[in-house]
Design a protein around this motif. Structure first.
Motif, mmCIF file in Angstrom:
data_model
loop_
_atom_site.group_PDB
_atom_site.id
_atom_site.type_symbol
_atom_site.label_atom_id
_atom_site.label_comp_id
_atom_site.label_asym_id
_atom_site.label_seq_id
_atom_site.Cartn_x
_atom_site.Cartn_y
_atom_site.Cartn_z
ATOM 1 N N ASP A 118 0.832 -1.211 0.000
ATOM 2 C CA ASP A 118 0.000 0.000 0.000
ATOM 3 C C ASP A 118 0.863 1.257 0.000
ATOM 4 O O ASP A 118 0.541 2.256 -0.652
ATOM 5 C CB ASP A 118 -0.932 -0.008 1.208
ATOM 6 C CG ASP A 118 -2.036 -1.050 1.071
ATOM 7 O OD1 ASP A 118 -2.602 -1.442 2.097
ATOM 8 O OD2 ASP A 118 -2.306 -1.468 -0.072
ATOM 9 N N GLY A 149 0.889 4.125 -2.836
ATOM 10 C CA GLY A 149 0.653 5.535 -2.545
ATOM 11 C C GLY A 149 1.755 6.421 -3.069
ATOM 12 O O GLY A 149 1.494 7.514 -3.612
ATOM 13 N N LYS A 198 -8.249 10.148 -2.804
ATOM 14 C CA LYS A 198 -8.267 9.397 -1.541
ATOM 15 C C LYS A 198 -6.899 8.811 -1.219
ATOM 16 O O LYS A 198 -6.493 8.755 -0.056
ATOM 17 C CB LYS A 198 -9.317 8.294 -1.626
ATOM 18 C CG LYS A 198 -10.754 8.801 -1.616
ATOM 19 C CD LYS A 198 -11.739 7.652 -1.749
ATOM 20 C CE LYS A 198 -13.180 8.172 -1.747
ATOM 21 N NZ LYS A 198 -14.166 7.078 -1.908
ATOM 22 N N THR A 199 -6.201 8.371 -2.252
ATOM 23 C CA THR A 199 -4.848 7.814 -2.015
ATOM 24 C C THR A 199 -3.919 8.891 -1.472
ATOM 25 O O THR A 199 -3.147 8.646 -0.524
ATOM 26 C CB THR A 199 -4.279 7.236 -3.326
ATOM 27 O OG1 THR A 199 -5.118 6.180 -3.784
ATOM 28 C CG2 THR A 199 -2.867 6.698 -3.108
ATOM 29 N N ARG A 201 -4.835 9.665 2.171
ATOM 30 C CA ARG A 201 -4.337 8.643 3.098
ATOM 31 C C ARG A 201 -2.833 8.785 3.301
ATOM 32 O O ARG A 201 -2.319 8.605 4.414
ATOM 33 C CB ARG A 201 -4.663 7.244 2.567
ATOM 34 C CG ARG A 201 -6.124 6.849 2.702
ATOM 35 C CD ARG A 201 -6.316 5.349 2.499
ATOM 36 N NE ARG A 201 -5.903 4.937 1.158
ATOM 37 C CZ ARG A 201 -6.731 4.873 0.119
ATOM 38 N NH1 ARG A 201 -8.009 5.216 0.268
ATOM 39 N NH2 ARG A 201 -6.289 4.480 -1.053
ATOM 40 N N GLN A 243 -2.196 11.692 5.598
ATOM 41 C CA GLN A 243 -2.592 11.340 6.962
ATOM 42 C C GLN A 243 -1.529 10.453 7.610
ATOM 43 O O GLN A 243 -1.187 10.634 8.774
ATOM 44 C CB GLN A 243 -3.945 10.629 6.939
ATOM 45 C CG GLN A 243 -4.481 10.292 8.331
ATOM 46 C CD GLN A 243 -5.844 9.626 8.256
ATOM 47 O OE1 GLN A 243 -6.305 9.245 7.195
ATOM 48 N NE2 GLN A 243 -6.493 9.487 9.405
ATOM 49 N N ARG A 244 -1.013 9.517 6.850
ATOM 50 C CA ARG A 244 0.015 8.626 7.410
ATOM 51 C C ARG A 244 1.293 9.387 7.727
ATOM 52 O O ARG A 244 1.946 9.148 8.748
ATOM 53 C CB ARG A 244 0.303 7.478 6.421
ATOM 54 C CG ARG A 244 1.356 6.496 6.905
ATOM 55 C CD ARG A 244 1.432 5.285 6.013
ATOM 56 N NE ARG A 244 1.825 5.600 4.651
ATOM 57 C CZ ARG A 244 3.083 5.788 4.277
ATOM 58 N NH1 ARG A 244 4.053 5.729 5.166
ATOM 59 N NH2 ARG A 244 3.365 6.054 3.012
#
Length: 301
Positions: free
Chosen positions: A3, A7, A36-37, A40, A43-44
């Motif tokens: 993932d 990203g 959205k990717t 995320r 956010q990470r």
């Protein structure tokens, strides 16, 4: 990890495309999926990567820093992929091969060294041993086996040819003691026998009905080395049962003659075996192909 790499790939594509819409088109994704990717990923990481307005998309300072590092990583990955792809076309690296001592020295090594001469990037690590090695545990790329193969998981085998056995003797011995005309007369002759692991090996003679007859000769000399047996046969000490590949030159020179040549010799299959992998390395495939092509002419008379 997958993932994260996904990203990063989307992030770099967005930067290079200059917009979410163009990036989505290049990646064959929806614009929403791309957005959205990136969300995320931000956010990470705990930072904003882009300044977004209705008309423009620009990297933040953190975004610039992250992009530079991501780009370096992707360049390394693409370089590694290119090297692997190149390796599929050019033979390179070390090839570790296990083989029986005498057969390996006379038949296998000449084929492989010729292959190495044709491919300068190929390195050979040849191990000569009559013991049965564990190919996987001992790190061999390839092993040569004589005779029937046991069931082995995780290994692939390819037949290289037949190890044909034949009875032979020196012309001067046959002149002194006579040429046997049938199998029964063999026991009246001096024999040079092979002993391995403490057991004297019988001579195996194919019969017309398809069975194999075991002949236990009157042994004059007993040895545990095939080359020594061949040398003794050339010296006229008696009849020997030997592989054709070992005595081929002696037969061609007339130093030995085949005995009961009208009876076909018994054959033992020779195989190359290697660890099972999703993609067979080019160095292994070329080595096996060379052996399949060249060994038969070295093994028969």
């Amino acid at each position: 990890m997958i993932d994260r790499l996904s990203g990063i790939s989307v992030f770099v594509t967005v930067v290079e495309a200059g917009s979410f819409a163009l990036a989505a088109n290049r990646l064959h994704l929806s614009r929403s999926a791309v957005g959205k990717t990136i969300a995320r990923l931000e956010q990470r990481l705990g930072v904003r990567l882009f300044h977004r307005t209705t008309r423009s998309l620009n990297l933040t300072d953190d975004g610039v820093l992250f992009y530079e590092r991501c780009l370096r990583a992707l360049v390394e990955i693409r370089t590694a992929e290119a090297l692997l792809e190149n390796g599929k076309q050019q033979v390179s690296g070390r090839l570790r091969v296990s083989m029986p001592v005498l057969f390996g020295r006379l038949c296998i090594a000449p084929v492989l060294t010729t292959l190495a001469r044709e491919h300068p990037g190929l390195e050979l690590d040849l191990s000569f041993s009559d013991r049965v090695v564990n190919v996987v545990e001992e790190g061999f790329d390839l092993a040569i086996r004589n005779g029937p193969l046991p069931d082995s998981t995780g290994l692939v085998a390819r037949r290289l040819g037949d190890n044909r056995m034949t009875l032979c003797a020196a012309p001067d011995y046959l002149a002194r003691c006579g040429l046997p005309s049938n199998v029964e007369e063999l026991v009246q002759h001096d024999a040079i026998s092979y002993r391995r692991t403490g057991v004297i090996r019988s001579w195996l003679i194919p019969q017309a009905d398809g069975t194999v007859r075991e002949v236990i000769p009157k042994t004059r000399l007993l040895m545990d080395d095939l080359q020594a047996i061949a040398d003794a046969a050339v010296a006229g000490f008696g009849i020997a049962w030997l592989p054709c590949w070992l005595i081929r030159e002696s037969l061609l020179k007339g130093e030995l003659r085949r005995v009961l040549s009208e009876i076909p010799g018994i054959n033992f299959e020779m195989h190359a075996i290697w660890p099972q992998t999703p993609h067979l390395p080019l160095k292994v495939r070329l080595a096996v192909d060379a052996l399949v092509s060249q060994l038969p002419s070295r093994m028969v008379f």
